[in-house]
Write an enzyme that holds these catalytic residues in place. Sequence first.
Site, PDB file in Angstrom:
ATOM      1  CB  ILE A 173      75.483  19.770  36.566  1.00 43.01           C
ATOM      2  CG1 ILE A 173      75.879  19.850  35.080  1.00 43.01           C
ATOM      3  CG2 ILE A 173      76.733  19.785  37.440  1.00 43.01           C
ATOM      4  CD1 ILE A 173      76.641  21.090  34.690  1.00 43.01           C
ATOM      5  N   PRO A 174      73.790  17.214  38.735  1.00 40.72           N
ATOM      6  CG  PRO A 174      72.812  15.108  38.839  1.00 40.72           C
ATOM      7  CD  PRO A 174      73.737  15.945  38.010  1.00 40.72           C
ATOM      8  CG  HIS A 175      75.147  20.855  42.432  1.00 40.78           C
ATOM      9  ND1 HIS A 175      74.546  20.966  41.200  1.00 40.78           N
ATOM     10  CD2 HIS A 175      74.859  21.996  43.086  1.00 40.78           C
ATOM     11  CE1 HIS A 175      73.934  22.135  41.124  1.00 40.78           C
ATOM     12  NE2 HIS A 175      74.112  22.776  42.256  1.00 40.78           N
ATOM     13  N   GLY A 176      74.958  18.843  45.616  1.00 43.41           N
ATOM     14  CA  GLY A 176      74.307  19.038  46.909  1.00 43.41           C
ATOM     15  C   GLY A 176      73.879  20.475  47.156  1.00 43.41           C
ATOM     16  NE  ARG A 184      71.566  23.453  43.788  1.00 43.41           N
ATOM     17  CZ  ARG A 184      70.759  24.193  43.038  1.00 43.41           C
ATOM     18  NH1 ARG A 184      69.468  24.111  43.182  1.00 43.41           N
ATOM     19  NH2 ARG A 184      71.246  25.015  42.133  1.00 43.41           N
TER      20      ARG A 184
END
Length: 144
Positions: free
Chosen positions: A61-64, A47
């Site tokens: 805001i790390p996310h998949g 991502r």
Amino acid sequence: MSTILTKENIQLNVQLANKEEAIRKTGEILVEKGYVAADYIEKMLEREELTSTYMGNFVAIPHGTEDAKELVKESGLSIIQVPAGVDFGDGNMVKVLIGIAGKNNEHLDILSQIAIVCSEEENIEKIVEAKDAQTILDLFEEVN
């Protein structure tokens, strides 16, 4: 946000060498707490390759990726405080990492709550300067 964010999901005074280490660490908390399968971390890194999760105001805001949804067991958050900052590229320093795993469409609600907290610069300062996890937890619970 009681089961989505707990004191155990918050880490203070973390030193991180680079963006990849920061994203991995954020994802590891989500894996350890049972929110996501281990492969979710790779999807978080994917991502980041597509577009930076740096949001401004020292926050990332790390996310998949979209296709990582089947790796999410239940909605959860992880928060890492990095007072010294970690370089997210292009001169963007991150002092607050918020990892997100959203089940079904819950990630939109979670994101809106995070946006409310992080839109106030003083809240970011409180997170960066927090001496205990409860202080950070309280900020997010005020939104509910």
